[in-house]
Design a protein around this motif. Sequence first.
Motif, mmCIF file in Angstrom:
data_model
loop_
_atom_site.group_PDB
_atom_site.id
_atom_site.type_symbol
_atom_site.label_atom_id
_atom_site.label_comp_id
_atom_site.label_asym_id
_atom_site.label_seq_id
_atom_site.Cartn_x
_atom_site.Cartn_y
_atom_site.Cartn_z
ATOM 1 N N ASN A 50 6.462 -1.988 3.296
ATOM 2 C CA ASN A 50 6.431 -0.349 3.044
ATOM 3 C C ASN A 50 5.824 0.289 1.449
ATOM 4 O O ASN A 50 6.967 1.148 0.705
ATOM 5 C CB ASN A 50 8.134 -0.942 2.581
ATOM 6 C CG ASN A 50 8.905 -1.389 1.915
ATOM 7 O OD1 ASN A 50 8.430 -2.415 0.614
ATOM 8 N ND2 ASN A 50 9.996 -2.157 1.464
ATOM 9 N N GLY A 51 5.155 0.012 1.435
ATOM 10 C CA GLY A 51 4.172 0.228 -0.028
ATOM 11 C C GLY A 51 5.510 0.037 -1.481
ATOM 12 O O GLY A 51 4.915 0.554 -2.418
ATOM 13 N N ARG A 93 -0.786 2.545 6.838
ATOM 14 C CA ARG A 93 -1.271 2.317 5.431
ATOM 15 C C ARG A 93 -0.412 2.062 4.496
ATOM 16 O O ARG A 93 0.406 2.758 3.666
ATOM 17 C CB ARG A 93 -2.262 3.361 5.146
ATOM 18 C CG ARG A 93 -3.237 2.646 3.675
ATOM 19 C CD ARG A 93 -3.925 1.861 4.773
ATOM 20 N NE ARG A 93 -5.124 1.297 3.454
ATOM 21 C CZ ARG A 93 -5.893 0.679 2.911
ATOM 22 N NH1 ARG A 93 -4.201 -0.551 2.780
ATOM 23 N NH2 ARG A 93 -6.694 0.706 2.279
ATOM 24 N N CYS A 94 -0.167 1.016 3.633
ATOM 25 C CA CYS A 94 1.101 -0.013 3.455
ATOM 26 C C CYS A 94 -0.428 -0.178 1.449
ATOM 27 O O CYS A 94 -1.321 -0.774 2.005
ATOM 28 C CB CYS A 94 1.975 -0.783 2.934
ATOM 29 S SG CYS A 94 1.408 -1.818 3.770
ATOM 30 N N GLY A 95 0.864 -0.970 0.582
ATOM 31 C CA GLY A 95 0.435 -1.553 -0.646
ATOM 32 C C GLY A 95 0.243 -0.503 -1.520
ATOM 33 O O GLY A 95 0.063 0.335 -1.733
ATOM 34 N N SER A 96 -0.187 -1.793 -2.889
ATOM 35 C CA SER A 96 -0.223 -0.531 -4.012
ATOM 36 C C SER A 96 -2.025 -0.272 -4.239
ATOM 37 O O SER A 96 -1.690 0.812 -5.217
ATOM 38 C CB SER A 96 -0.232 -1.452 -5.113
ATOM 39 O OG SER A 96 -0.543 -2.297 -4.957
ATOM 40 N N ALA A 97 -2.197 -0.960 -4.157
ATOM 41 C CA ALA A 97 -4.301 -0.847 -4.738
ATOM 42 C C ALA A 97 -5.032 0.033 -3.667
ATOM 43 O O ALA A 97 -5.859 -1.707 -2.943
ATOM 44 C CB ALA A 97 -4.701 -2.253 -5.070
ATOM 45 N N TRP A 98 -4.888 0.395 -2.908
ATOM 46 C CA TRP A 98 -6.260 1.034 -2.133
ATOM 47 C C TRP A 98 -6.863 2.913 -2.149
ATOM 48 O O TRP A 98 -5.560 3.253 -2.966
ATOM 49 C CB TRP A 98 -5.291 0.816 -0.515
ATOM 50 C CG TRP A 98 -4.086 1.509 0.106
ATOM 51 C CD1 TRP A 98 -2.783 1.243 -0.557
ATOM 52 C CD2 TRP A 98 -4.040 3.141 0.001
ATOM 53 N NE1 TRP A 98 -2.705 2.207 -0.009
ATOM 54 C CE2 TRP A 98 -2.318 3.476 0.567
ATOM 55 C CE3 TRP A 98 -5.188 3.429 1.589
ATOM 56 C CZ2 TRP A 98 -2.561 4.078 1.043
ATOM 57 C CZ3 TRP A 98 -3.978 5.061 2.500
ATOM 58 C CH2 TRP A 98 -3.159 4.766 2.029
ATOM 59 N N SER A 99 -7.149 3.099 -1.188
ATOM 60 C CA SER A 99 -7.676 4.147 -1.023
ATOM 61 C C SER A 99 -8.325 5.087 0.140
ATOM 62 O O SER A 99 -8.742 3.937 0.641
ATOM 63 C CB SER A 99 -9.050 4.023 -1.889
ATOM 64 O OG SER A 99 -10.086 3.725 -0.794
ATOM 65 N N PRO A 100 -7.651 6.119 0.332
ATOM 66 C CA PRO A 100 -7.493 6.256 1.883
ATOM 67 C C PRO A 100 -9.189 6.242 1.946
ATOM 68 O O PRO A 100 -9.378 6.009 3.166
ATOM 69 C CB PRO A 100 -7.008 7.740 1.602
ATOM 70 C CG PRO A 100 -6.451 8.208 0.325
ATOM 71 C CD PRO A 100 -6.513 7.306 -1.167
ATOM 72 N N ASP A 115 -4.204 -3.484 4.247
ATOM 73 C CA ASP A 115 -5.536 -4.386 3.796
ATOM 74 C C ASP A 115 -6.430 -3.494 4.927
ATOM 75 O O ASP A 115 -7.742 -3.126 4.624
ATOM 76 C CB ASP A 115 -6.412 -5.496 5.056
ATOM 77 C CG ASP A 115 -5.514 -6.765 3.919
ATOM 78 O OD1 ASP A 115 -5.605 -7.096 3.140
ATOM 79 O OD2 ASP A 115 -5.112 -7.632 4.869
ATOM 80 N N GLY A 116 -5.873 -2.030 5.390
ATOM 81 C CA GLY A 116 -6.255 -0.649 6.176
ATOM 82 C C GLY A 116 -4.975 0.303 6.710
ATOM 83 O O GLY A 116 -4.123 -0.915 7.080
ATOM 84 N N TRP A 117 -5.591 1.091 7.499
ATOM 85 C CA TRP A 117 -4.706 1.241 8.355
ATOM 86 C C TRP A 117 -4.336 0.715 9.826
ATOM 87 O O TRP A 117 -5.298 0.436 10.820
ATOM 88 C CB TRP A 117 -5.742 3.187 8.774
ATOM 89 C CG TRP A 117 -5.780 3.726 7.339
ATOM 90 C CD1 TRP A 117 -6.300 3.947 6.928
ATOM 91 C CD2 TRP A 117 -4.329 4.808 7.538
ATOM 92 N NE1 TRP A 117 -5.680 5.195 5.671
ATOM 93 C CE2 TRP A 117 -4.880 5.294 6.131
ATOM 94 C CE3 TRP A 117 -3.331 5.060 7.859
ATOM 95 C CZ2 TRP A 117 -3.733 6.579 5.637
ATOM 96 C CZ3 TRP A 117 -2.691 5.601 7.179
ATOM 97 C CH2 TRP A 117 -2.919 6.801 6.310
ATOM 98 N N ALA A 118 -3.798 0.111 9.414
ATOM 99 C CA ALA A 118 -3.039 -0.757 10.730
ATOM 100 C C ALA A 118 -2.316 -0.065 11.878
ATOM 101 O O ALA A 118 -2.035 0.504 11.865
ATOM 102 C CB ALA A 118 -1.994 -1.718 10.316
ATOM 103 N N VAL A 119 -2.832 -0.583 12.973
ATOM 104 C CA VAL A 119 -2.439 -0.043 14.685
ATOM 105 C C VAL A 119 -1.092 -0.704 15.488
ATOM 106 O O VAL A 119 -1.412 -1.467 15.274
ATOM 107 C CB VAL A 119 -3.478 0.602 15.397
ATOM 108 C CG1 VAL A 119 -3.330 1.583 16.830
ATOM 109 C CG2 VAL A 119 -4.846 1.471 14.365
#
Length: 765
Positions: free
Chosen positions: A160-161, A758-765, A178-182
Motif C-alpha cells: 500500500n505504499g 505500483r507501490c514502494g517508497s523508492a521508485w520513479s515512474p 519492483d515495477g508495475w505489477a499486473v
Amino acid sequence: MLTGRRFLPLLSAAALLAGCSLLYPFELPEEDAGDAADADTTGGDDGGETDVPPTCGNGTVDPGEACDTAIAPGACDPGCGSTGTERCVACTSLECDPPSENCNGADDDCDGETDEGYPCAAGSDVACTTPCGVTGVAECSATCEAPSRAACASTAEACNGCDDTRDGSTDEGCACRDGWAVEHPLAPGPESLFSIAAAPDGHAFAVGSGGVILHWDGARWTREVPPGAYNLRWVDALREDFAVAVGSNGSVVWRRGASWTYDDSSGTSQPLFGVSIVDENDVWASGANGTVIHWDGASWLPSATGTTRHLYRILATTDDVFAVGTGGTVLHFDGTSWTRISDASVTSEIETAWVVDADHLWVAGTDGFLASWERTTATWTVETLTTSETLYSLWGSSTNDIWAGGGWNGGILLHYDGTTWTEDRTAPSVDRKGYLALSGTAANDVYGSLHDGGIVHYDGTSWRPMEGAVTASLRAVWGVSGQDVFVAGATASPDGRPSTALLRYDGTRWTLASWQEGFKAEDVWAAARDDVYLVGGDQNIRRWDGASWTTSPVGLFIDIDLFGVWGVPGDEIFIVGGQDETITDGLPRAFHGTFGSWTPLLPPDLPDVDLLDVAGTNADDIMAVGSDGTILLRAGADGLAEIDSGTTETLRSVWVDVSGDAFAVGDNGIIVHWDGTGWLSMTTGSDPWYGFRLNAVWGASADNVFAAGESSTLLHWDGTDWTPVVVDALADLTDVWGTSANNVFVVANDRSGIILHRCGSAWSP
C-alpha cells in the motif's frame, strides 16, 4: 483474732468451694450434663451465678466469635495474588476483600479481568491503527494508556505504499515494489478456459491455453503452477489430490497430492482433446486422428478405435467408454473393441457427450446439434433447437436435469427438465462468446467455464460469477485508503444485457465485493469503506453500503446518462452526465446534493455538450469537463460557469490539486494545465502520445501527475516534462488513482480485468 460472725462467710465459701454444704456436711452427688446445662441457663432467685453471652463489637474476640467488628482489619490474601483487607461479618465470619483494580497488569480485584476500567492493561498487546491505516499491535503503557498511532505497527507488510511494520522498509515482498505489477483480480488472465471439472469433495479445476490451471478450494479460484506451457484442452478430477489434464502434443499432466507434474509416457504426439477418470487405475484420453489411450495404473496403452476422425470427448464408466468427434462420430467400447453407434441422423461435428445412465447418451455439436441415444432400441432422437451456436459441453445430475452450453457469437446455455430443452437467459453476461465447458456434483452445484476465462456457478436457484474468475472491462478506480480501494468494471452480452462488478482491495488482495445485473458502471467514488457510489448508463446513482445496493434517480429527466461522480466525504456529492443528442432543451447534466436528494447545477446553454467527469478539492472548488473542450466551474450555490479551455477536443477527465493547479486530458492526446490564471495546452503534434485518447488523469501533487489512455498509454508529469511509462498491458487504460505517489493504481478494459499497481517508497515512474 477472727470472731465467729466473720468466720461464717469464709467457712461457707470454703465449704462451697470444697463441694460441701453447711446444710449437708457431706459430699453431694455430681450433676449430670443436662442438669448442669439447665443450671447455667435458667438461673434463679437463690443468688446463683449464670454465663454471659459474647458481645459483638466490644473489641475482644469472645468465645464463640470468629472475629470482632471493633478490631482494626488486617491484611489478607484474596486468592488472586493481590493483598486484600479483612472484613468481620457480624463477628461470625472473617472474609477477605480484594482491593480495587489498579493499573499494574494484574487482576487485583479477583474478577478474572486485568486493569478493567482503564483504556488497556499495562504491558499487554493492544490492537491499534497504524499511521498507514492498517490494523497493528502495540504495547499498553505502564499507566494503562492506549498506544498512540505513531507507536502502532502491523505484524505484516501490506502492498500500500506505506511502511506498515515500521521497520524502515516499505512494501517489502510486494511485486508492485519492483515495477508495475499486473494483477488479475477478476480472472486469472486472458487465456481461454477450455475445460472445468468438479470433484465430489467440493474442489474443482479448470484448464486452458498457455498451460493455465485454476483450482477452486471452496472459497475462490486461484492459479496453480503448471508443469509447462502446454495448451490444456480437458481436465477431470476424482478429488482434490487426484486430477489429470491433457492437451497439445500428447501432453498429460497429473495432480497427485498438492502439485502438478508432467507425464511424458503417453506414447503419442497427437493433440489430446478429452480425458475421463473412472478411478486411479482406470483413466481414458482421446485425441486427434482417432487416438485413444488408456491408463491402467502402471502405463499408458493405445486403444485402436478403427477411425482417423478427431475424437473431441471421451466418457468412461465402469461398464462403458464412449468417444465422439468429427463427421458425426460416436464410438462405444464394450471392454474388447470399439464400435461406431451413430447413424445417418448424426451428421454434425460432435463436440461433446454426456452419459446419463447405462441406457442413455446425449451428444451435441456444431450448428446447435443435440441428440440422444437409447441403448435398448439403438435409436437416435435429434432435438429441434432454434440456435445455430456450437454446443461444446454437456453435463447433468439426472435424466431430468441436464445442461448444454456453447457458442461463439454471444453464447448459449440450455437446460433439459426431462421433457423439453429451454434456453436459460438468467446466467450473468460475463462473456462475449459463450460456454466451453460445464461440470458439477449435484443439481445445485454446477460450474460453467467461458471463453474469456470467466467461471459461473449455479446453486440450484441462480447463476453467479465466482470469486477469482470473472470477466469484465474495468472502467474506474477510487479509494479512501491503501486498504480500501474500489474498482468498477462492466460487461454486456450481445443482446445488450449489462452487468457491473465491484472489486475491493484491502491492501493485500482483491475480492469481488458485488456483482449487479442490469447496470453498466462508468465511474466510481467512495466516501468510506461502506459508502461507495457508482454511475453509468442511466439517470440513477447507486450506493453500496458494504452489503447491498440502493438506487437514487437524480431527477425526472429522460435520456440522461450519468458518466462521472465525485464528492466531499460528509458533505456534497457531484454528478455529471449527458443526454440524447437530439434533445436541445438544455436539461441539466450536473447535479449536487446528498444521496436521495439532488439539485441541478445549471450550466450555460450547452445543448450538445456531454459532461464526462467532475473533480475538485472541496464543495466550492469543483471543475467539470466534457465534449467540445468544455470546462465548467462552480458558480454560486446551484450554478456552473464556463471557462475557456483553449481546445475543442473532448476532455474526458480532470484532476484538481489543493495548490490550485489542475489538469484535464482527452482525445488526440490533449493535456491542458490550469496554472491559476488560465488553461494552457501541454500537447504538441510531435509528442509520442499525440493522437491517442487519454481517458484519465490523477496526481499525488502538482509535480507528480499520471495520465492514462488507449493502447496502453501511461504518462507521468514530474513538474517539468511528460514522460511515457512502459507497462505490460496490451489494452486501453481507462482510469488512474492512488493514495500517494508511492501507491498508484491503473485499470484497463481488458476482459480479464487488468489492474496495474505500483507501490514502494523508492521508485520513479
